[in-house]
Structures are given as C-alpha cells and as structure tokens.
Write a protein that holds these residues in place. Structure first.
Motif, PDB file in Angstrom:
ATOM      1  N   ARG A   1      -5.850   2.307  -8.411  1.00  0.00           N
ATOM      2  CA  ARG A   1      -5.162   3.592  -8.218  1.00  0.00           C
ATOM      3  C   ARG A   1      -5.104   4.410  -9.511  1.00  0.00           C
ATOM      4  O   ARG A   1      -4.491   5.478  -9.533  1.00  0.00           O
ATOM      5  CB  ARG A   1      -3.740   3.355  -7.709  1.00  0.00           C
ATOM      6  CG  ARG A   1      -3.626   2.572  -6.410  1.00  0.00           C
ATOM      7  CD  ARG A   1      -4.285   3.266  -5.231  1.00  0.00           C
ATOM      8  NE  ARG A   1      -3.984   2.584  -3.986  1.00  0.00           N
ATOM      9  CZ  ARG A   1      -3.151   3.045  -3.054  1.00  0.00           C
ATOM     10  NH1 ARG A   1      -2.529   4.201  -3.239  1.00  0.00           N
ATOM     11  NH2 ARG A   1      -2.950   2.370  -1.938  1.00  0.00           N
TER      12      ARG A   1
ATOM     13  N   ASP B   1       0.806   4.038  -2.870  1.00  0.00           N
ATOM     14  CA  ASP B   1       0.565   5.457  -2.592  1.00  0.00           C
ATOM     15  C   ASP B   1       1.531   6.324  -3.400  1.00  0.00           C
ATOM     16  O   ASP B   1       1.128   7.324  -4.011  1.00  0.00           O
ATOM     17  CB  ASP B   1       0.750   5.751  -1.102  1.00  0.00           C
ATOM     18  CG  ASP B   1      -0.376   5.214  -0.235  1.00  0.00           C
ATOM     19  OD1 ASP B   1      -1.455   4.894  -0.785  1.00  0.00           O
ATOM     20  OD2 ASP B   1      -0.166   5.099   0.988  1.00  0.00           O
TER      21      ASP B   1
ATOM     22  N   GLU C   1       0.823   6.018  -7.206  1.00  0.00           N
ATOM     23  CA  GLU C   1      -0.363   6.790  -7.571  1.00  0.00           C
ATOM     24  C   GLU C   1      -0.015   8.267  -7.746  1.00  0.00           C
ATOM     25  O   GLU C   1      -0.456   8.918  -8.700  1.00  0.00           O
ATOM     26  CB  GLU C   1      -1.441   6.619  -6.503  1.00  0.00           C
ATOM     27  CG  GLU C   1      -2.744   7.323  -6.829  1.00  0.00           C
ATOM     28  CD  GLU C   1      -3.812   7.087  -5.781  1.00  0.00           C
ATOM     29  OE1 GLU C   1      -4.969   7.503  -6.012  1.00  0.00           O
ATOM     30  OE2 GLU C   1      -3.508   6.491  -4.716  1.00  0.00           O
TER      31      GLU C   1
ATOM     32  N   SER D   1       0.833  -1.207   0.000  1.00  0.00           N
ATOM     33  CA  SER D   1       0.000   0.000   0.000  1.00  0.00           C
ATOM     34  C   SER D   1       0.863   1.250   0.000  1.00  0.00           C
ATOM     35  O   SER D   1       0.545   2.232  -0.682  1.00  0.00           O
ATOM     36  CB  SER D   1      -0.932  -0.004   1.219  1.00  0.00           C
ATOM     37  OG  SER D   1      -1.860  -1.052   1.143  1.00  0.00           O
TER      38      SER D   1
END
Length: 305
Positions: free
Chosen positions: A178, A131, A134, A127
């Motif tokens: 994403r 992040d 993205e 994750s």
C-alpha cells in the motif's frame, strides 16, 4: 548518531522532515488477542507494558491530553520540536476501523503533531483497515510497526505470541504494497534461541518488505511468566560483550538499505531481573560503533537473501 557502519534511524528520520521530530507515546486503552481470550490469555510471556510507558502516557487521559503532556515534557529542551504520535502500548489496531480512525485523527488534530507511528501485531490487520491507512498515508507521515519477535514458530509458541512467522510475512507484505512505511520489531536472545539461530534468522528478516527494523535484547522482567520460567530453569542471557558481538554479526547479514532504529531497550531498574548492564542506549551505541570500527564491520557485508 550518523555512522558509516550501519543505516541509522536518526540520520534517516532527519531526512524525512525539515525540522526536528520526537515520538510521543500514547496509550489508547487497547488490549491484545493473546490477553483477552480471543486466541489466548496472559499475553506474551516476557511482556509488561509498564517497562516502556513514560510517565506522561496514561490510558485514563484522552489521546489529546497525553500528547499535550508529552509535548510539555519535550518542549523544555527543544521548543521548536514537532511530534509523531506513537501508538505503542499493546495492540494498536485491535478495534473497529471506526474507533481506530477516531483515535488516529484525534492525534493528528493536536498542534505540532506531524504524523503517527502505529505498533501492532501481524494478526490484527485487515483489508478495510489497510484501505484507511493507505488513504491516511497520502496526507500525513505514517509508519506501521509489527511485532515479529522471531522467525521461529516454535519460539513464538513458547513465548505465547499467538501468531506465526507466515502471518508476519503476509501482514508486512500487504502493508508495504500500500506504499506505507513498514517496520518490524525483533528480540534477540529469546529462550531456546542461541547465536547460531539468531544469525540464521537475519536473512529471513532481510527478505521481509520492511523499511525499518528495531532490535531489542531479551530482558527478564519481574512478575512476568518468563521470569517464573527463568527462576525455575535459567536460560542463557547475553553479557554486554556477547551481545555487541552478536549485533555486529547480525547486521552484517541484513540488507544494507534497511534502516536500523535501535539495538537495545532499557527497562526500569526496579523491574529488571536480567541482564543488568547498567548502560543507557547511547552508551551501548557508542560501544557498538567502536566495535564495528575496530572490526571493519558494516551492515550488509554478508547479506544473503
């Protein structure tokens, strides 16, 4: 090749940019969790990264130096070319997010590099990394490409991939969610998988949240564990006519919007045991398109997902 018979990558990528782009492979010095003992050792039974690393790709040089070398290699033919840094060798998300950020940003700082392509495994994503990716995707062109290789978990165990198809599904879904362009790589002709099994898997591949698919034929590379297995107990390797027929039948079962980047990979002749087709990629594509045209076959005709 712009063709009405399948959704080809060349046409698609030209539509993404107002200029010509070329991938430049870089070797950032990674390994894989099925090589370093984290989940296994020895890596995938078929793998030797030297089969696809070009001469300018050298892990002893910095990312910037490799990209500059690659630019010189391609600039002779197309002096106005722009480039995508292709993190290809081994698992290119297998490190801390801080190190990955440093490597990716270094690549993007090189003049005329307009995006990056990251090749990785579905069990090497987090994750925290998503992040960052993205955020990166909002300011540059980005593709994350996962080695899926097979839908069949028995096959994945046999070739020592070290992950399951469910892990591929999850990683791809999380990446796609994403807003990141997501690719997958599969191999047709893996040991234990016949034509019927490959065609069965096409629907499962179509259901993945992927934008781009790369297909390769099974190749037996000298010095690999698969080569030892093949010598002890040979398994079927497709002839060129058989493989063209398989690809034609396979793409009929893929959803029609899926971008197909390639169908074959050609390893250096001195490293290749089989199949010895003696064809360049464009020659194979020409044969395939002729077959599709003669047979009235188009991508997606038999898609069920």
């Amino acid at each position: 090749m712009n063709t009405p018979y399948y959704n080809d990558y060349g046409t698609w990528i030209r539509a993404q940019f107002p200029f010509r782009v070329q991938k430049i492979s870089v070797d950032a010095g990674f390994t894989c969790p099925n090589r370093d003992g984290t989940i296994s050792t020895g890596g995938c039974t078929y793998c030797d990264n030297r089969t696809f690393n070009p001469a300018y790709c050298n892990r002893n040089r910095s990312i910037s130096e490799q990209l500059e070398d690659g630019k010189q290699f391609f600039a002779r033919k197309y002096p106005d070319m722009k480039y995508l840094a292709y993190f290809q060798a081994f698992t290119n998300t297998y490190s801390s997010v801080a190190r990955l950020r440093s490597l990716y940003e270094e690549a993007l700082s090189v003049k005329d590099v307009v995006g990056i392509v990251i090749g990785t495994r579905p069990d090497c994503i987090s994750s925290e990394l998503l992040d960052y990716l993205e955020e990166l995707n909002r300011r540059t062109f980005l593709i994350v490409e996962y080695g899926v290789e097979s839908v069949n978990d028995d096959t994945l165990r046999r070739i020592n991939r070290g992950h399951t198809f469910l892990q591929s599904q999850r990683a791809i879904s999380q990446t796609h969610a994403r807003g990141i362009l997501t690719g997958a790589h599969i191999i047709l002709g893996l040991p234990g998988e016949d034509v019927a099994e490959s065609l069965r898997q096409a629907s499962a591949i179509s259901r993945l949240d992927i934008d781009i698919l790369k297909i390769h034929q099974m190749q037996i590379i000298r010095g690999t564990r698969l080569a030892e297995e093949f010598e002890r107990q040979p398994f079927p390797i497709y002839r060129i006519d058989e493989y063209i027929q398989l690809i034609a039948n396979y793409i009929q079962r893929l959803r029609e919007d899926l971008v197909l980047e390639r169908f074959v990979s050609q390893s250096p002749k001195e490293m290749l045991i089989a199949p010895q087709w003696g064809l360049k990629n464009f020659e194979f594509t020409n044969l395939l398109v002729n077959h599709l045209k003669a047979s009235g076959i188009r991508q997606g005709q038999l898609a069920e997902f």
